[in-house]
Write an enzyme that holds these catalytic residues in place. Structure first.
Site, PDB file in Angstrom:
ATOM      1  N   GLU A  33       0.875  -1.219   0.109  1.00  0.00           N
ATOM      2  CA  GLU A  33       0.064  -0.091  -0.064  1.00  0.00           C
ATOM      3  C   GLU A  33       0.916   1.210  -0.098  1.00  0.00           C
ATOM      4  O   GLU A  33       1.934   1.159   0.575  1.00  0.00           O
ATOM      5  CB  GLU A  33      -0.862   0.007   1.254  1.00  0.00           C
ATOM      6  CG  GLU A  33      -1.844   1.331   1.344  1.00  0.00           C
ATOM      7  CD  GLU A  33      -2.925   1.082   2.489  1.00  0.00           C
ATOM      8  OE1 GLU A  33      -2.677   0.039   3.404  1.00  0.00           O
ATOM      9  OE2 GLU A  33      -3.887   1.817   2.565  1.00  0.00           O
TER      10      GLU A  33
ATOM     11  N   ASN B  18     -12.462  -0.969  -0.719  1.00  0.00           N
ATOM     12  CA  ASN B  18     -11.550  -1.673   0.524  1.00  0.00           C
ATOM     13  C   ASN B  18     -12.361  -1.078   1.835  1.00  0.00           C
ATOM     14  O   ASN B  18     -12.605   0.074   2.021  1.00  0.00           O
ATOM     15  CB  ASN B  18     -10.072  -1.251   0.647  1.00  0.00           C
ATOM     16  CG  ASN B  18      -9.347  -1.539   1.615  1.00  0.00           C
ATOM     17  OD1 ASN B  18      -9.066  -2.568   1.863  1.00  0.00           O
ATOM     18  ND2 ASN B  18      -9.232  -0.565   2.676  1.00  0.00           N
ATOM     19  N   GLU B  19     -12.371  -2.288   2.718  1.00  0.00           N
ATOM     20  CA  GLU B  19     -13.222  -2.063   3.968  1.00  0.00           C
ATOM     21  C   GLU B  19     -14.157  -0.808   3.838  1.00  0.00           C
ATOM     22  O   GLU B  19     -13.944   0.298   4.441  1.00  0.00           O
ATOM     23  CB  GLU B  19     -11.849  -1.595   4.812  1.00  0.00           C
ATOM     24  CG  GLU B  19     -10.998  -2.661   5.194  1.00  0.00           C
ATOM     25  CD  GLU B  19     -10.040  -2.260   6.477  1.00  0.00           C
ATOM     26  OE1 GLU B  19     -10.022  -1.387   6.903  1.00  0.00           O
ATOM     27  OE2 GLU B  19      -9.424  -3.317   6.663  1.00  0.00           O
TER      28      GLU B  19
ATOM     29  N   TYR C 255      -6.755  -9.097  11.126  1.00  0.00           N
ATOM     30  CA  TYR C 255      -5.410  -8.863  11.722  1.00  0.00           C
ATOM     31  C   TYR C 255      -5.326  -9.564  13.272  1.00  0.00           C
ATOM     32  O   TYR C 255      -6.285 -10.007  13.875  1.00  0.00           O
ATOM     33  CB  TYR C 255      -5.277  -7.456  11.974  1.00  0.00           C
ATOM     34  CG  TYR C 255      -4.828  -6.867  10.604  1.00  0.00           C
ATOM     35  CD1 TYR C 255      -3.360  -6.817   9.724  1.00  0.00           C
ATOM     36  CD2 TYR C 255      -5.793  -6.146   9.901  1.00  0.00           C
ATOM     37  CE1 TYR C 255      -3.251  -6.368   8.824  1.00  0.00           C
ATOM     38  CE2 TYR C 255      -5.759  -5.474   8.560  1.00  0.00           C
ATOM     39  CZ  TYR C 255      -4.327  -5.469   8.233  1.00  0.00           C
ATOM     40  OH  TYR C 255      -4.115  -4.901   6.841  1.00  0.00           O
TER      41      TYR C 255
ATOM     42  N   GLU D  38      -6.159  -9.047   3.577  1.00  0.00           N
ATOM     43  CA  GLU D  38      -5.226  -8.215   4.551  1.00  0.00           C
ATOM     44  C   GLU D  38      -5.300  -9.316   5.794  1.00  0.00           C
ATOM     45  O   GLU D  38      -6.164  -9.494   6.638  1.00  0.00           O
ATOM     46  CB  GLU D  38      -5.985  -7.110   4.943  1.00  0.00           C
ATOM     47  CG  GLU D  38      -5.630  -6.044   3.914  1.00  0.00           C
ATOM     48  CD  GLU D  38      -5.955  -4.642   4.163  1.00  0.00           C
ATOM     49  OE1 GLU D  38      -5.683  -4.388   5.463  1.00  0.00           O
ATOM     50  OE2 GLU D  38      -6.449  -3.801   3.337  1.00  0.00           O
TER      51      GLU D  38
ATOM     52  N   GLN E  89       2.198  -6.270   5.404  1.00  0.00           N
ATOM     53  CA  GLN E  89       2.395  -5.775   4.113  1.00  0.00           C
ATOM     54  C   GLN E  89       3.797  -6.289   3.571  1.00  0.00           C
ATOM     55  O   GLN E  89       4.819  -6.446   4.477  1.00  0.00           O
ATOM     56  CB  GLN E  89       2.219  -4.529   3.982  1.00  0.00           C
ATOM     57  CG  GLN E  89       0.946  -3.861   4.410  1.00  0.00           C
ATOM     58  CD  GLN E  89       0.329  -2.605   3.561  1.00  0.00           C
ATOM     59  OE1 GLN E  89       1.167  -1.930   2.867  1.00  0.00           O
ATOM     60  NE2 GLN E  89      -0.656  -2.038   4.230  1.00  0.00           N
TER      61      GLN E  89
HETATM   62  O1  AHR Z   1      -2.781  -2.519   6.217  1.00  0.00           O
HETATM   63  C1  AHR Z   1      -3.020  -1.432   7.008  1.00  0.00           C
HETATM   64  C2  AHR Z   1      -4.703  -1.102   6.916  1.00  0.00           C
HETATM   65  O2  AHR Z   1      -5.201  -1.707   7.647  1.00  0.00           O
HETATM   66  C3  AHR Z   1      -5.125  -1.049   5.424  1.00  0.00           C
HETATM   67  O3  AHR Z   1      -5.038   0.115   4.790  1.00  0.00           O
HETATM   68  C4  AHR Z   1      -6.598  -1.357   5.763  1.00  0.00           C
HETATM   69  O4  AHR Z   1      -7.475  -1.842   4.767  1.00  0.00           O
HETATM   70  C5  AHR Z   1      -6.652  -1.989   7.191  1.00  0.00           C
HETATM   71  O5  AHR Z   1      -7.555  -1.226   7.991  1.00  0.00           O
END
Ligand code: AHR
Length: 487
Positions: A24, A170-171, A237, A293, A342
């Protein structure tokens, strides 16, 4: 621990795309990490030679770009044409720094070509327009005579690029527009209609899916857009405790080790949750779950920009990483892609850079060791390595996965325990093997990491294993991850 590998019991393909990555416009991932304009750092068309060479070793199947939250703030036209004329913008999501748009569409495809990876582009639903998205797809993929295709040619690219994967936002429940699921579903239908297929292969569309355990989002999407999408994304995450208490990447104790492993188990729980909904609407399994992600998210390294998400990486990342990759293997029927967050200098990255210096993280070594599983046929392996109870969450003490590709069998395994080594004995059924080679990744201390002064503190070593008749034996030390190749 005794186990049995049943080579004739095949359990479906492990999609190579679950070993995908994400880059990103965030902190020093793209600028400095992958792309430089400082000629003192060796590069090819701006792409760092050292970083590209190291990443090529991973045989990365797919790379997602330009975000993340940045994607819904990104206007592709700002990133084409003469670099000196490209408009600047402020990257409001990530540190409020100036984004000069010098890395745009052409540069992204150049990076993919140098890496030998397939592109996955995420479009802007949050602040973009339908026309902007449809035009971008035409600009990139149309071979004929059109103003957009000709503009691409004028900007230096004659042939259309091959683009298979395209994300529609995205999101969108958060940074991508704070939408309600119903509103996003309608937006998706509209945007996706105009993503035309110009190339030979139809575009594989990925809808912006749920966060973590948001079952309602998945339910609404499956109800309203399942006829119009190929995949639904999931973002999940892992934290030492939770979003509000992420912990430090390196300053953790035994409790911090185990609580991260417990949080990694949320991946299993959440995949099961979303799969169950998808199974109801899509019993034929036509729509994929795309975990685009995932990874460990810690507090930033002290003294670094809080908006840059720069963190170190230890054996804790390796073990939780293998646990999660094995979860993806086990859900290979539905999970067809995953993109760790990432690639460079951000979150659980493969590589860290500082000026012209570069270090490979322990997670890099994990991904290099796991390559044998990509597109492998999953094999049944029976084992019970016991569990560790972390405040009521059951974490496997030993996790094992096996697959076969081109005649070779890959077995990956990790020992989550910080205290006890494990003697492993695997009965090799249904097939005779004549050779076994193994590598192990471990370290003296759980907090060890690779730094610019000591870049090789955590790195793989050869592991001695014994292949005796139909049995494979080895010792799997505490806090270690190993990969064995049998032929
Ligand atoms: O990876 C960091 C961020 O985490 C991304 O931009 C977003 O999609 C997520 O919340």
């Amino acid at each position: 621990m005794k186990a049995a590998l049943n080579s004739s019991r095949k359990q479906g393909k492990i999609s190579k795309y679950i070993y995908g990555q994400f880059a990103e416009h965030l902190g020093r991932c793209i600028y400095e990490g992958l792309y430089v304009e400082d000629e003192s750092i060796p590069n090819k068309n701006g792409m760092r030679t050292d970083v590209v060479n190291a990443l090529r070793e991973l045989e990365i199947p797919v790379l997602r770009w330009p975000g993340g939250c940045f994607a819904d703030d990104y206007h592709w036209r700002d990133g084409i044409g003469d670099k000196s004329k490209r408009p600047y913008m402020v990257n409001t999501n990530w540190g409020g720094v100036v984004e000069n748009n010098h890395f745009g569409t052409h540069e992204f495809f150049e990076l993919c070509e140098q890496l030998g990876t397939e592109p996955y582009i995420c479009g802007n639903v949050g602040s973009g327009t339908v026309q902007e998205m449809r035009d971008w797809v035409e600009y990139m993929t149309f071979d004929g005579d059109s103003p957009l295709a000709n503009e691409r040619r004028a900007n230096g690219r004659k042939e259309p690029w091959k683009l298979k994967f395209f994300g529609v936002g995205n999101e969108n429940w958060g940074c991508g527009g704070n939408m309600r699921a119903e509103f996003y579903a309608d937006q998706y239908r509209r945007y996706a209609t105009f993503i035309r297929n110009y190339g030979e292969e139809p575009i594989y569309k990925i809808a912006g899916g749920p966060n973590s355990d948001d079952a309602n989002w998945t339910e609404v999407l499956m109800k309203n857009i399942s006829h119009a999408t190929n995949g639904i994304s999931l973002h999940n995450y892992t934290f030492e405790h939770n979003w509000d208490n992420k912990g430090s990447a390196t300053q953790f104790d035994k409790d911090g080790w185990y609580s991260l492993m417990a949080d990694a188990q949320r991946m299993e729980k959440n995949i099961c949750l979303h799969e169950a909904i998808m199974d109801r609407y899509d019993p034929e399994n036509k729509i994929d779950l795309i975990v685009d992600e995932w990874g460990n998210w810690f507090n930033v390294e002290p003294g670094t920009n809080p908006g840059f998400l720069y963190q170190q990486n230890t054996m804790r990342d390796v073990i939780s990483g293998m646990l999660i990759l094995h979860i993806f293997h086990n859900h290979n029927k539905r999970v067809k892609m995953a993109n760790i967050a990432q690639m460079v200098n951000v979150l659980q990255s493969m590589i860290l850079t500082e000026g012209e210096k570069m270090v490979l993280t322990p997670t890099y070594h994990l991904f290099r060791m796991m390559k044998g599983h990509m597109d492998g046929e999953k094999l049944d392996i029976d084992y019970n390595g016991g569990e560790i109870d972390v405040d009521g969450v059951k974490v496997p003490k030993i996790s094992v996965s096996a697959s076969e590709k081109n005649g070779a069998v890959t077995i990956s395994m990790c020992n989550v325990s910080l205290d006890s080594d494990e003697d492993i004995e695997i009965a090799l059924r249904d097939r005779d093997f004549t050779s076994a080679q193994a590598e192990i990744l471990t370290s003296k201390n759980m907090n060890d990491c690779n730094t610019f002064d000591a870049p090789e503190t955590v790195k793989p070593k050869k592991l001695d294993v014994t292949l005796n008749g139909g049995t494979l034996t080895l010792k799997l030390p505490k806090m270690s991850a190993a990969v064995i190749t049998l032929k």
